[in-house]
Scaffold this motif. Structure first.
Motif, PDB file in Angstrom:
ATOM      1  N   PRO A 189      55.923  35.508  12.797  1.00 42.87           N
ATOM      2  CA  PRO A 189      54.755  34.745  12.300  1.00 42.87           C
ATOM      3  C   PRO A 189      54.501  33.521  13.188  1.00 42.87           C
ATOM      4  CG  PRO A 189      56.243  35.288  10.498  1.00 42.87           C
ATOM      5  CD  PRO A 189      56.940  35.693  11.755  1.00 42.87           C
ATOM      6  N   LEU A 190      53.229  33.172  13.343  1.00 47.75           N
ATOM      7  CA  LEU A 190      52.844  32.080  14.257  1.00 47.75           C
ATOM      8  C   LEU A 190      53.434  30.741  13.808  1.00 47.75           C
ATOM      9  CD1 LEU A 190      51.081  31.023  16.636  1.00 47.75           C
ATOM     10  CD2 LEU A 190      49.261  30.683  14.969  1.00 47.75           C
ATOM     11  N   GLN A 191      54.006  30.035  14.799  1.00 46.32           N
ATOM     12  CA  GLN A 191      54.558  28.699  14.546  1.00 46.32           C
ATOM     13  C   GLN A 191      54.283  27.892  15.820  1.00 46.32           C
ATOM     14  OE1 GLN A 191      58.822  28.456  14.169  1.00 46.32           O
ATOM     15  NE2 GLN A 191      58.706  27.183  12.352  1.00 46.32           N
ATOM     16  N   ALA A 192      53.294  26.970  15.754  1.00 40.47           N
ATOM     17  CA  ALA A 192      52.931  26.192  16.952  1.00 40.47           C
ATOM     18  C   ALA A 192      52.953  24.707  16.609  1.00 40.47           C
ATOM     19  CB  ALA A 192      51.550  26.600  17.446  1.00 40.47           C
ATOM     20  N   LEU A 193      53.410  23.907  17.581  1.00 36.50           N
ATOM     21  CA  LEU A 193      53.581  22.455  17.374  1.00 36.50           C
ATOM     22  C   LEU A 193      52.435  21.697  18.038  1.00 36.50           C
ATOM     23  CD1 LEU A 193      55.497  19.960  16.768  1.00 36.50           C
ATOM     24  CD2 LEU A 193      56.314  20.267  19.072  1.00 36.50           C
ATOM     25  N   ILE A 194      51.744  20.833  17.269  1.00 40.09           N
ATOM     26  CA  ILE A 194      50.679  19.999  17.851  1.00 40.09           C
ATOM     27  C   ILE A 194      51.337  18.794  18.509  1.00 40.09           C
ATOM     28  CG2 ILE A 194      48.686  18.538  17.338  1.00 40.09           C
ATOM     29  CD1 ILE A 194      48.111  20.289  14.923  1.00 40.09           C
ATOM     30  N   PHE A 195      51.105  18.611  19.836  1.00 43.79           N
ATOM     31  CA  PHE A 195      51.716  17.432  20.470  1.00 43.79           C
ATOM     32  C   PHE A 195      50.684  16.429  20.969  1.00 43.79           C
ATOM     33  CE2 PHE A 195      51.394  20.454  24.010  1.00 43.79           C
ATOM     34  CZ  PHE A 195      50.854  19.679  25.018  1.00 43.79           C
ATOM     35  N   ASP A 196      49.389  16.760  20.875  1.00 45.26           N
ATOM     36  CA  ASP A 196      48.366  15.798  21.302  1.00 45.26           C
ATOM     37  C   ASP A 196      46.999  16.281  20.851  1.00 45.26           C
ATOM     38  OD1 ASP A 196      47.407  13.534  22.421  1.00 45.26           O
ATOM     39  OD2 ASP A 196      47.981  13.964  24.472  1.00 45.26           O
ATOM     40  N   SER A 197      46.008  15.384  20.865  1.00 40.56           N
ATOM     41  CA  SER A 197      44.628  15.796  20.583  1.00 40.56           C
ATOM     42  C   SER A 197      43.682  14.821  21.256  1.00 40.56           C
ATOM     43  CB  SER A 197      44.367  15.817  19.075  1.00 40.56           C
ATOM     44  OG  SER A 197      44.491  14.516  18.551  1.00 40.56           O
ATOM     45  N   VAL A 198      42.521  15.313  21.654  1.00 47.56           N
ATOM     46  CA  VAL A 198      41.510  14.427  22.254  1.00 47.56           C
ATOM     47  C   VAL A 198      40.170  14.684  21.579  1.00 47.56           C
ATOM     48  CG1 VAL A 198      42.579  14.163  24.523  1.00 47.56           C
ATOM     49  CG2 VAL A 198      41.058  16.085  24.124  1.00 47.56           C
ATOM     50  N   PHE A 199      39.299  13.691  21.622  1.00 45.95           N
ATOM     51  CA  PHE A 199      37.984  13.820  20.984  1.00 45.95           C
ATOM     52  C   PHE A 199      36.936  14.107  22.046  1.00 45.95           C
ATOM     53  CE2 PHE A 199      33.952  12.072  19.445  1.00 45.95           C
ATOM     54  CZ  PHE A 199      33.844  12.735  18.248  1.00 45.95           C
ATOM     55  N   ASN A 200      36.169  15.187  21.826  1.00 48.58           N
ATOM     56  CA  ASN A 200      35.059  15.509  22.719  1.00 48.58           C
ATOM     57  C   ASN A 200      33.773  15.387  21.911  1.00 48.58           C
ATOM     58  OD1 ASN A 200      32.954  17.210  23.938  1.00 48.58           O
ATOM     59  ND2 ASN A 200      34.558  17.769  25.398  1.00 48.58           N
ATOM     60  N   PRO A 201      32.806  14.537  22.358  1.00 43.38           N
ATOM     61  CA  PRO A 201      31.619  14.292  21.517  1.00 43.38           C
ATOM     62  C   PRO A 201      30.775  15.546  21.271  1.00 43.38           C
ATOM     63  CG  PRO A 201      31.431  13.209  23.674  1.00 43.38           C
ATOM     64  CD  PRO A 201      32.826  13.705  23.571  1.00 43.38           C
ATOM     65  N   PHE A 202      30.900  16.578  22.129  1.00 44.61           N
ATOM     66  CA  PHE A 202      30.073  17.791  21.963  1.00 44.61           C
ATOM     67  C   PHE A 202      30.802  18.896  21.211  1.00 44.61           C
ATOM     68  CE2 PHE A 202      28.909  15.709  25.982  1.00 44.61           C
ATOM     69  CZ  PHE A 202      27.622  15.326  25.638  1.00 44.61           C
ATOM     70  N   LYS A 262      35.781  17.862  13.062  1.00 37.76           N
ATOM     71  CA  LYS A 262      35.050  16.607  13.311  1.00 37.76           C
ATOM     72  C   LYS A 262      35.801  15.372  12.805  1.00 37.76           C
ATOM     73  CE  LYS A 262      31.089  18.183  15.050  1.00 37.76           C
ATOM     74  NZ  LYS A 262      31.617  19.446  15.558  1.00 37.76           N
ATOM     75  N   ASP A 263      36.686  15.576  11.804  1.00 37.38           N
ATOM     76  CA  ASP A 263      37.327  14.423  11.152  1.00 37.38           C
ATOM     77  C   ASP A 263      38.731  14.214  11.704  1.00 37.38           C
ATOM     78  OD1 ASP A 263      38.181  12.429   9.558  1.00 37.38           O
ATOM     79  OD2 ASP A 263      37.998  13.500   7.651  1.00 37.38           O
ATOM     80  N   SER A 264      38.980  12.997  12.195  1.00 37.10           N
ATOM     81  CA  SER A 264      40.268  12.708  12.840  1.00 37.10           C
ATOM     82  C   SER A 264      41.440  12.822  11.868  1.00 37.10           C
ATOM     83  CB  SER A 264      40.243  11.305  13.422  1.00 37.10           C
ATOM     84  OG  SER A 264      39.994  10.368  12.400  1.00 37.10           O
ATOM     85  N   LYS A 265      41.198  12.621  10.561  1.00 37.92           N
ATOM     86  CA  LYS A 265      42.304  12.648   9.600  1.00 37.92           C
ATOM     87  C   LYS A 265      42.888  14.046   9.436  1.00 37.92           C
ATOM     88  CE  LYS A 265      40.776   8.674   6.840  1.00 37.92           C
ATOM     89  NZ  LYS A 265      39.476   8.452   7.499  1.00 37.92           N
ATOM     90  N   GLU A 266      42.139  15.074   9.888  1.00 40.45           N
ATOM     91  CA  GLU A 266      42.596  16.457   9.703  1.00 40.45           C
ATOM     92  C   GLU A 266      43.615  16.879  10.753  1.00 40.45           C
ATOM     93  OE1 GLU A 266      39.244  19.092   9.268  1.00 40.45           O
ATOM     94  OE2 GLU A 266      38.163  17.606   8.085  1.00 40.45           O
ATOM     95  N   VAL A 267      43.757  16.093  11.821  1.00 38.49           N
ATOM     96  CA  VAL A 267      44.704  16.464  12.880  1.00 38.49           C
ATOM     97  C   VAL A 267      45.832  15.444  12.912  1.00 38.49           C
ATOM     98  CG1 VAL A 267      45.009  16.874  15.342  1.00 38.49           C
ATOM     99  CG2 VAL A 267      42.840  17.444  14.256  1.00 38.49           C
TER     100      VAL A 267
END
Length: 595
Positions: A189-202, A262-267
């Motif tokens: 089963p899929l198991q992936a770790l989020i290590f960063d995120s960036v915001f793109n206006p488009f 779109k919402d930063s709180k979700e990541v």
């Protein structure tokens, strides 16, 4: 999977980490021709100007060794003590790391603390001595320091010059041969770790992740475990210099996902991505919420920009997971936010980025740390803002955070450094020689004493030779008082601070003198006072600007002059009742630079 290598480069600030990353990209032909420039991965203007890495970056390289093609995922890390959370995040997504040490400076404080982070995560460490082409390099001495630190064989230490490219092919060979391939099951089963995120206006938020187990396909319905939100994987891909779309990403690889968030709180950095229909049994552990250490109020210069400031901070929070903020209001400055930062450099960077990236001019109040306040009933509250301190009569005790600081320096600067730390209420706990005339000093210090100007002073008294690293050790009871600054009898909450009782009088006096220089003269006298509770401990007066109303009286009875002066005095008094004193932004900043 056996041909994938995930690694990061860890080093003290300014030991040539970004330049080495440039050479690796050049040798693997990931970046060619016009794309090549210094500090390829440092894409912020601020990073180039200051020569430091602020954000961690990831990039994929293809490398051929003995006829086999290998995929190398480099996860670049910052070097400054304030950004150690970025380093821990990157390290958790790797199987190995390059430990880069400057041949002219040797092992420094941040090198040691980053190395311990890597060893905690069982990473394969490849020691590299950089800048061997410099005239002042002494690689043999530095090699001895590394052997003592790591306990490795001297033959395992690689030497290179990231500037000229000498020794870089050997580093690529070592990455392939010494760093283990990632472990994982592409069918699980899929198991992936989020290590960063960036915001793109488009495109919304682009999330970077590493797949530990399983495979993710384009169009899959996935969910983020901690937040519980579900999304369709609209686009997947790997991180080349630009985003490179792919149909699937399997275990062991690093990639990105775009799903119109779109919402930063979700990541949340450190969250786990899994499939909705076949979820993994447990989330990936080892990631914690970042704890900010320094707090300051951030207020828009124009009160109408409050909502713009909120959205700017939310976007900034996306690719700076350690920034926290909550709304607050101040009598002097109106509505703003109480922001939490990792340290003073972090605070400076956030202020600068708000200005450059979002065109937001802000006023920042005096920074302070969080205190634990116990009342007489035994209840504990955390106070981040001096204005939130309960009534003195209800307080049983106040505890402040202490740090364990490690300072590495040359022995000739030992005296001034010990004097500086003792003046900051520090205690020397240990001192030992690392090699030759370099020694490590360990201190216990109150965090509140070092947040303002400690680092600058340390660098100036050691002529830049001292390196500094710290971690929070405990909270200890302290005799703290709240110092208020009053302007014409009204407290300016943005200038209040919590300080040790022994320092309060001298600090209050210096603040009053500094404000007297900075507050512009008005049509009436301005009384600047420092107070502890109801007791005034210092006072300065900004004299009024006066028009000579008696100029038209030439001779005659003195009562004519007195009548005009009394009339002027009454007018000034009336003006004072309705007049408000404007405190310029540089007054808030000057308080930080008090000596």
């Amino acid at each position: 999977m056996k041909n994938i290598r995930n690694f990061s480069i860890i080093a003290h600030i300014d030991h040539g980490k970004s330049t080495l990353a440039d050479r690796l990209l050049e040798y693997t032909k990931t970046v060619t021709g016009h794309e090549m420039q210094n500090q390829v991965l440092d894409d912020m203007d601020l990073e180039r100007e200051r020569g430091i890495t602020i954000k961690s970056h990831a990039i994929q390289m293809d490398y051929i060794e003995d006829g086999q093609q290998y995929t190398l995922n480099l996860i670049d890390t910052p070097g400054h003590v304030d950004f150690s959370y970025e380093v821990s995040r990157a390290i958790a997504s790797c199987e190995g790391c390059l430990l880069v040490v400057d041949a002219t400076q040797g092992v420094q404080a941040q090198t040691i603390s980053n190395l311990y982070l890597a060893l905690d995560h069982d990473l394969a460490v490849i020691p590299v001595i950089n800048k061997i082409d410099m005239d002042s390099a002494h690689p043999d001495e530095v090699e001895d320091e590394i052997v003592e630190l790591l306990g490795c064989d001297p033959s395992e230490i690689l030497r290179c010059s990231a500037r000229t490219g000498e020794g870089v092919p050997e580093i690529l060979d070592a990455i392939v041969k010494r760093i283990p391939a990632p472990q994982g099951d592409p069918q699980a089963p899929l198991q992936a770790l989020i290590f960063d995120s960036v915001f793109n206006p488009f495109r919304g938020i682009i999330v970077y992740f590493k797949v530990l187990n399983g495979t993710i396909h384009k169009g899959d319905l996935v969910k983020f475990v901690n937040t519980g939100e579900q999304y369709h994987a609209d686009e997947l891909g790997v991180l080349k210099l630009k985003l490179a779309p792919r149909d699937k990403i399997s275990a062991g690889n690093v990639g990105y996902i775009i799903s119109g968030i779109k919402d930063s709180k979700e990541v949340r950095v450190g969250d786990t991505i899994t499939h909705v229909d076949n979820p993994c049994s447990e989330a990936i552990e080892g990631f914690q919420e970042v704890k900010p250490m320094v707090f300051a109020g951030v207020y828009p210069i124009d009160p109408e920009d409050f909502e713009n400031l909120r959205s700017s901070l939310e976007k900034l929070q996306l690719n700076d997971a350690s920034l926290t903020f909550t709304p607050e209001s101040s009598i002097a400055l109106g509505f703003g936010f109480r922001c939490g930062f990792l340290g003073l450099l972090h605070m400076e960077i956030v202020q600068e980025r708000l200005d450059r990236e979002f065109n937001m001019e802000v006023i920042t109040t005096v920074p302070n740390v969080s205190y634990k306040v116990y009342d007489k009933k035994g209840n504990m509250t955390e106070v981040h803002n001096p204005a939130g301190l309960p009534d003195v009569t209800t307080i049983e005790k106040i505890e402040e955070p202490y740090i364990h600081a490690s300072i590495i320096t040359l022995s000739e600067y030992m005296g001034p450094i010990i004097t500086l730390c003792l003046s900051k209420r520090g205690t020397l706990t240990n001192q030992k020689y690392i090699s030759g005339n370099r020694l490590e000093l360990s201190f216990d210090l109150p965090l509140g004493e070092i947040v303002i100007d400690f680092y600058d002073k340390l660098k100036s008294i050691s002529k830049g030779y001292a390196s500094f690293d710290y971690y929070i050790s405990s909270y200890r009871e302290s005799k703290l008082v709240k110092l208020d600054i009053l302007l014409n009898g009204k407290p300016v909450d943005a200038l209040s601070s919590l300080t040790h009782a022994d320092n309060a009088v001298s600090l209050g006096r210096r603040m009053c003198e500094k404000l007297k220089e900075l507050i512009p003269r008005q049509q009436y006298d301005i009384a600047i006072q420092a107070a502890i509770g109801a007791k005034i401990i210092a006072r300065e007066t900004v004299k009024q600007v006066r028009k000579d109303v008696t100029a038209k009286c030439y001779g005659g009875d003195v009562s004519r002059k007195r009548k005009l002066l009394e009339k002027q005095k009454a007018g000034k008094k009336r003006m004072k009742q309705i007049g408000t004193v404007q405190v310029p932004q540089k007054a808030f900043l000057a308080v930080l630079k008090l000596d």
